[in-house]
Design an enzyme around this catalytic site. Structure first.
Site, mmCIF file in Angstrom:
data_model
loop_
_atom_site.group_PDB
_atom_site.id
_atom_site.type_symbol
_atom_site.label_atom_id
_atom_site.label_comp_id
_atom_site.label_asym_id
_atom_site.label_seq_id
_atom_site.Cartn_x
_atom_site.Cartn_y
_atom_site.Cartn_z
ATOM 1 N N GLU A 179 0.854 -1.207 0.000
ATOM 2 C CA GLU A 179 0.000 0.000 0.000
ATOM 3 C C GLU A 179 0.876 1.238 0.000
ATOM 4 O O GLU A 179 1.052 1.897 1.027
ATOM 5 C CB GLU A 179 -0.942 -0.013 1.215
ATOM 6 C CG GLU A 179 -1.954 1.134 1.213
ATOM 7 C CD GLU A 179 -2.724 1.275 2.527
ATOM 8 O OE1 GLU A 179 -3.134 0.252 3.109
ATOM 9 O OE2 GLU A 179 -2.912 2.425 2.969
ATOM 10 N N HIS B 55 1.849 4.907 -1.919
ATOM 11 C CA HIS B 55 1.093 5.877 -2.716
ATOM 12 C C HIS B 55 1.951 6.871 -3.476
ATOM 13 O O HIS B 55 3.051 7.215 -3.050
ATOM 14 C CB HIS B 55 0.133 6.639 -1.812
ATOM 15 C CG HIS B 55 -0.792 5.737 -1.042
ATOM 16 N ND1 HIS B 55 -1.707 4.928 -1.648
ATOM 17 C CD2 HIS B 55 -0.912 5.507 0.287
ATOM 18 C CE1 HIS B 55 -2.384 4.243 -0.723
ATOM 19 N NE2 HIS B 55 -1.914 4.573 0.456
ATOM 20 N N HIS C 234 -9.447 0.914 0.142
ATOM 21 C CA HIS C 234 -8.587 1.825 0.902
ATOM 22 C C HIS C 234 -9.440 2.904 1.577
ATOM 23 O O HIS C 234 -10.468 3.302 1.036
ATOM 24 C CB HIS C 234 -7.570 2.462 -0.059
ATOM 25 C CG HIS C 234 -6.570 3.336 0.619
ATOM 26 N ND1 HIS C 234 -6.806 4.668 0.870
ATOM 27 C CD2 HIS C 234 -5.333 3.061 1.091
ATOM 28 C CE1 HIS C 234 -5.748 5.173 1.483
ATOM 29 N NE2 HIS C 234 -4.835 4.220 1.628
ATOM 30 N N ASP D 253 2.539 2.165 3.766
ATOM 31 C CA ASP D 253 1.647 3.314 3.588
ATOM 32 C C ASP D 253 2.479 4.566 3.309
ATOM 33 O O ASP D 253 2.108 5.679 3.692
ATOM 34 C CB ASP D 253 0.720 3.548 4.785
ATOM 35 C CG ASP D 253 -0.665 4.067 4.373
ATOM 36 O OD1 ASP D 253 -0.793 4.550 3.242
ATOM 37 O OD2 ASP D 253 -1.592 3.992 5.196
HETATM 38 C C1 GRE Z 1 -3.419 6.597 3.656
HETATM 39 O O1 GRE Z 1 -3.264 6.629 2.450
HETATM 40 O O2 GRE Z 1 -3.678 5.532 4.219
HETATM 41 C C2 GRE Z 1 -3.263 7.849 4.464
HETATM 42 C C3 GRE Z 1 -3.560 9.077 3.893
HETATM 43 C C4 GRE Z 1 -3.407 10.229 4.631
HETATM 44 C C5 GRE Z 1 -2.966 10.151 5.925
HETATM 45 C C6 GRE Z 1 -2.680 8.935 6.508
HETATM 46 C C7 GRE Z 1 -2.827 7.767 5.777
HETATM 47 O O3 GRE Z 1 -4.006 9.146 2.610
HETATM 48 O O4 GRE Z 1 -2.559 6.586 6.331
HETATM 49 ZN ZN ZN Z 2 -2.847 4.285 2.312
#
Ligand code: GRE
Ligand code: ZN
Length: 322
Positions: A8, A10, A164, A285
């Site tokens: 996961e 990003h 998600h 994450d």
């Molecule tokens: C996530 O993508 O899980 C996320 C966010 C913003 C803050 C914390 C977080 O998009 O874990």
């Molecule tokens: Zn995430």
């Protein structure tokens, strides 16, 4: 451990970048922006430093789900997926992709998933909870019957679907009024996502499509800890629930859980106990979490080396055909 796979992780494209601003901590926004847009330098050096061989990348949240116009949602999803495909092509041994999907239009979502899996070689999809459709205050969850053909296609493509988190809309969740600190990853993300997952289970979707695979982050958004009680109370009074099996059976046969942002061994042990060690996957994450926190915890956690290899690498290879 070496050769870890993280699930996961990003990135952002310029048009979705601002969506992460509210989640930047203190004065970290400049740095967070850089890390979200970067698909090479800092990202790869952090992976190298902490033994992460492969990252499965996905668009930042709420991403496409926050774009109410279906045509614009579809355009933005294509742009994000093309950017991701480029990054994977540049580093095919280090990156793989989960597709962003314009769920505002189930047919467009099916077409984009098919394109991403068949033509771009993506490993599945990552969708950020409910979608706003038509206007900012109209929301749709994916147990809606309009999504049945979409789910049939997901099953046919054998594409894992990562559900998600995103925040609930303020107008629909007055419980957070005056308590903004409970929003986002602190609490609201987990409640919103766990409830959506229970909707999918309870709707009977997984009886119709028993080969669907759904991935949840954050060690299952609280579900492993609570699943027995959910079934216990449903056994007493099921209120006409369409699902044929218990929620725990769906959790164990259709779900995978990842360690994203939940680096706590008792929670991992509980998740492993409920779902089995073959259905838990390592993730960080990034860049919302620090790779060092995830890797240091995971490498030192009191696990058998067999389980560490499974969760850190082997389960992901098997699930995603890496
Ligand atoms: C996530 O993508 O899980 C996320 C966010 C913003 C803050 C914390 C977080 O998009 O874990
Ligand atoms: Zn995430």
């Amino acid at each position: 451990m070496a050769g870890t796979i993280a699930i996961e992780e990003h990135f952002a494209i310029p048009s979705t970048l601002r969506m992460s601003r509210q989640y930047a901590i203190d004065d970290s926004w400049m740095d967070l922006q850089k890390r979200l847009l970067d698909l090479h330098d800092v990202r790869l050096s952090e992976m190298d430093r902490h033994g992460i061989e492969i990252a499965i990348l996905s668009l930042n949240a709420p991403g496409i789900q926050e774009i109410p116009d279906p045509a614009e949602a579809a355009r933005t999803a294509r742009r994000a997926n093309d950017r991701l495909a480029e990054a994977v092509l540049a580093q095919p041994d280090r990156f793989a992709g989960f597709a962003a999907l314009p769920m505002q239009d189930p047919e467009a979502a099916t077409a984009e998933l098919t394109r991403c899996v068949r033509q771009l070689g993506f490993k599945g999809a990552l969708v950020n909870g409910f979608s706003q459709v038509g206007s900012l205050d109209r929301v749709v969850y994916y147990d809606d019957p309009a999504y049945l053909p979409f789910w049939a296609a997901v099953e046919e493509l054998a594409a894992p679907f990562y559900l998600h988190p995103r925040d609930p809309l303020p107008a629909r969740e007055p419980i957070y009024d005056g308590h903004p600190w409970l929003l986002g990853p602190v609490w609201a993300f987990g409640v919103e996502t766990a409830t959506h997952a229970l909707r999918l289970m309870a709707s009977g979707l997984l009886d119709r499509h028993p080969r669907l695979t759904i991935i949840l982050g954050h060690l299952g958004e609280g579900l492993p800890y609570n699943i027995w009680r959910v079934d216990h109370r449903l056994r007493k009074s099921s209120r006409g629930i369409p699902a044929r099996r218990t929620m725990r059976e769906y959790l164990r046969s259709n779900f995978y859980l990842t360690t994203s942002g939940n680096f706590h061994t008792p929670a991992l042990v509980d998740a492993m106990t409920e779902i089995g060690p073959d259905r838990v996957l390592f993730s960080v994450d990034y860049p919302f979490e620090d790779t060092v926190d995830a890797a240091k915890w995971f490498n030192e956690a009191n696990l058998s080396e067999t389980d560490r290899e499974k969760i850190g690498r082997l389960n992901a290879i098997a699930l995603l055909n890496l």
